[in-house]
Design an enzyme around this catalytic site. Structure first.
Site, short mmCIF file in Angstrom:
data_model
loop_
_atom_site.label_atom_id
_atom_site.label_comp_id
_atom_site.label_asym_id
_atom_site.label_seq_id
_atom_site.Cartn_x
_atom_site.Cartn_y
_atom_site.Cartn_z
N TYR A 284 0.86 -1.18 0.00
CA TYR A 284 0.00 0.00 0.00
C TYR A 284 0.91 1.24 0.00
O TYR A 284 0.77 2.15 0.81
CB TYR A 284 -0.93 0.01 1.21
CG TYR A 284 -1.66 -1.29 1.46
CD1 TYR A 284 -2.86 -1.57 0.81
CD2 TYR A 284 -1.15 -2.23 2.34
CE1 TYR A 284 -3.54 -2.76 1.04
CE2 TYR A 284 -1.80 -3.43 2.59
CZ TYR A 284 -2.99 -3.70 1.93
OH TYR A 284 -3.65 -4.87 2.16
N CYS A 383 -4.07 4.21 10.37
CA CYS A 383 -4.80 5.41 10.75
C CYS A 383 -6.06 5.08 11.52
O CYS A 383 -6.86 5.98 11.82
CB CYS A 383 -5.14 6.25 9.52
SG CYS A 383 -6.21 5.40 8.33
#
Length: 429
Positions: A284, A383
């Protein structure tokens, strides 16, 4: 319906827990220990496990409560309601304690690990700015009158604004120069303003026009400035240069790219213990924020595999890697699980895996693939504490143990928090 309740503890999503007649109520703009009058959201008589509500009056305040630095983002009862700063009523130190408590609780409840003392690090410069002026990207929407606005929380109502206190001074200068507060947009149009963090070059103070290094986009189309955006990140004494699509993903806090890349690099060096011929996966990987430091400062013969699903980000990453001279990087574009499942060659068995998945997390399938390929060390950037915790539980069943966890307050005034965890494979008996 209004009620007076004692606020009990922190919860997720910027809310706290209270009870009414045994029913859980998640309360916005509250703090543990407070006695508060709250108003239940409609419909408040629905069947279900919990209700939601918002503080309308504080009868006994917590020492962590302060006057909102941005009143428009405060409670509806005080004329607020604009989303985007749901901890605006909490002191800076109180915000760090809140986030530490939430990370610890999610890791305990979903990750099944006890991390009662979570270190939450404030980003450089934030305390001096009072937790404001950190966003290098700002996105607004035009209201029915064509004015720049933000949505009122929980509704489709748009509130016209003439500033955005979380945005950096350079973003606000670009917005002023482009005249975005003057209106005249099609209702519903998205307005995006981007200005890179400027550590390496001084701002000349000119606000008469949008600088070439900034970008203003309306519905995704560039109307002022230029793109791509040029970012500079200093890691281990070296400045890395990145080109990033103005509409693409980049860490939004002005200090986050350097802080995160430096920390991840340090964890990778610790894991490799002096090896200079390691295989490192960057999953990612976006535009290559971690890829460049991993390829160029972690071992003289480090071979990096980079995997990213966004074609736009991969295009940027390839350009960034080429310009940096990172010859030992193999960039793949596609779904992470599919790319890794079909992997062969000399990068098939990673010594270190760095992954920064979207908010939903990596998921069990990707975690199993990492274990199947024999990853000895995993550095997980997240996150969302809940998705990190869920993936932590999966990794533990696959033979990994959590060796470190640190949280970063990269989203001041909001409930969001960035966490970076490291896992090591436990030797099998």
């Amino acid at each position: 319906m209004r009620a007076t309740v004692r606020i009990e503890r922190f919860a997720d999503q910027g809310r706290c827990v209270a009870h009414i007649d045994g029913r859980v109520v998640f309360v916005r703009f509250a703090l543990p220990g407070e006695l508060a009058q709250i108003e239940l959201d409609e419909p408040h008589d629905r069947e279900g496990r919990f209700w939601t509500a918002e503080v309308v009056d504080v009868l006994e305040a917590s020492p962590d409560r302060c006057e909102p630095a941005w009143p428009l983002a405060g409670p509806l009862s005080s004329g607020g309601g604009v989303g985007g700063a749901d901890l605006v009523h909490v002191t800076r130190s109180g915000q760090l304690r809140w986030k530490a408590a939430v990370v610890s609780e999610q890791m305990r409840r979903l990750g099944h690990v006890d991390r009662s003392e979570v270190d939450v690090v404030a980003m450089p410069g934030d305390d001096g700015r009072g937790g404001l002026h950190w966003r290098t990207r700002m996105e607004l929407v035009a209201d029915d009158g064509g004015r720049a606005s933000m949505r009122r929380r929980g509704t489709h109502e748009r509130v016209a604004i003439d500033t955005m206190p979380l945005a950096t001074e350079s973003v606000l200068a670009a917005a002023d120069a482009a005249g975005i507060w003057d209106g005249g947009y099609e209702p519903g149009a998205t307005i995006r303003v981007v200005s890179p963090a400027r550590r390496e070059t001084a701002d000349d103070g000119d606000t008469s026009s949008v600088r070439a290094r900034d970008a203003v986009l309306i519905d995704g189309k560039l109307v002022a400035g230029s793109e791509p955006i040029h970012e500079k990140v200093r890691v281990a004494g070296r400045v890395f240069r990145y080109e990033v699509a103005a509409n693409g993903f980049w860490q939004v806090h002005r200090e986050a790219p350097a802080v995160f890349a430096s920390y991840v690099r340090g964890l990778a060096l610790d894991a490799l213990q002096g090896r200079d011929d390691a295989v490192v996966w960057d999953l990612y990987s976006g535009s290559g924020l971690f890829t460049l430091p991993l390829a160029l400062t972690v071992g003289s013969h480090t071979r990096v595999l980079s995997v990213e699903g966004s074609k736009t980000a991969v295009k940027s990453a390839r350009r960034n890697i080429r310009h940096a001279g990172a010859d030992e990087v193999d960039i793949r574009c596609g779904d992470v699980a599919k790319v890794l499942s079909g992997l062969s060659g000399d990068r098939r068995s990673p010594d270190v895996v760095v992954l920064d998945p979207p908010r939903a997390g990596a998921g069990a399938r990707v975690c199993r693939i990492l274990a199947d390929h024999g990853a000895t060390s995993i550095i997980y950037v997240s996150c969302d504490p809940a998705s990190l915790a869920r993936d932590t539980a999966t990794l533990r069943t696959l033979g990994y143990e959590l060796s470190s966890l640190r949280a970063f307050d990269a989203y001041p005034m909001t409930h969001h928090v960035e966490t970076i965890a490291s896992f090591v494979a436990v030797p099998r008996p």
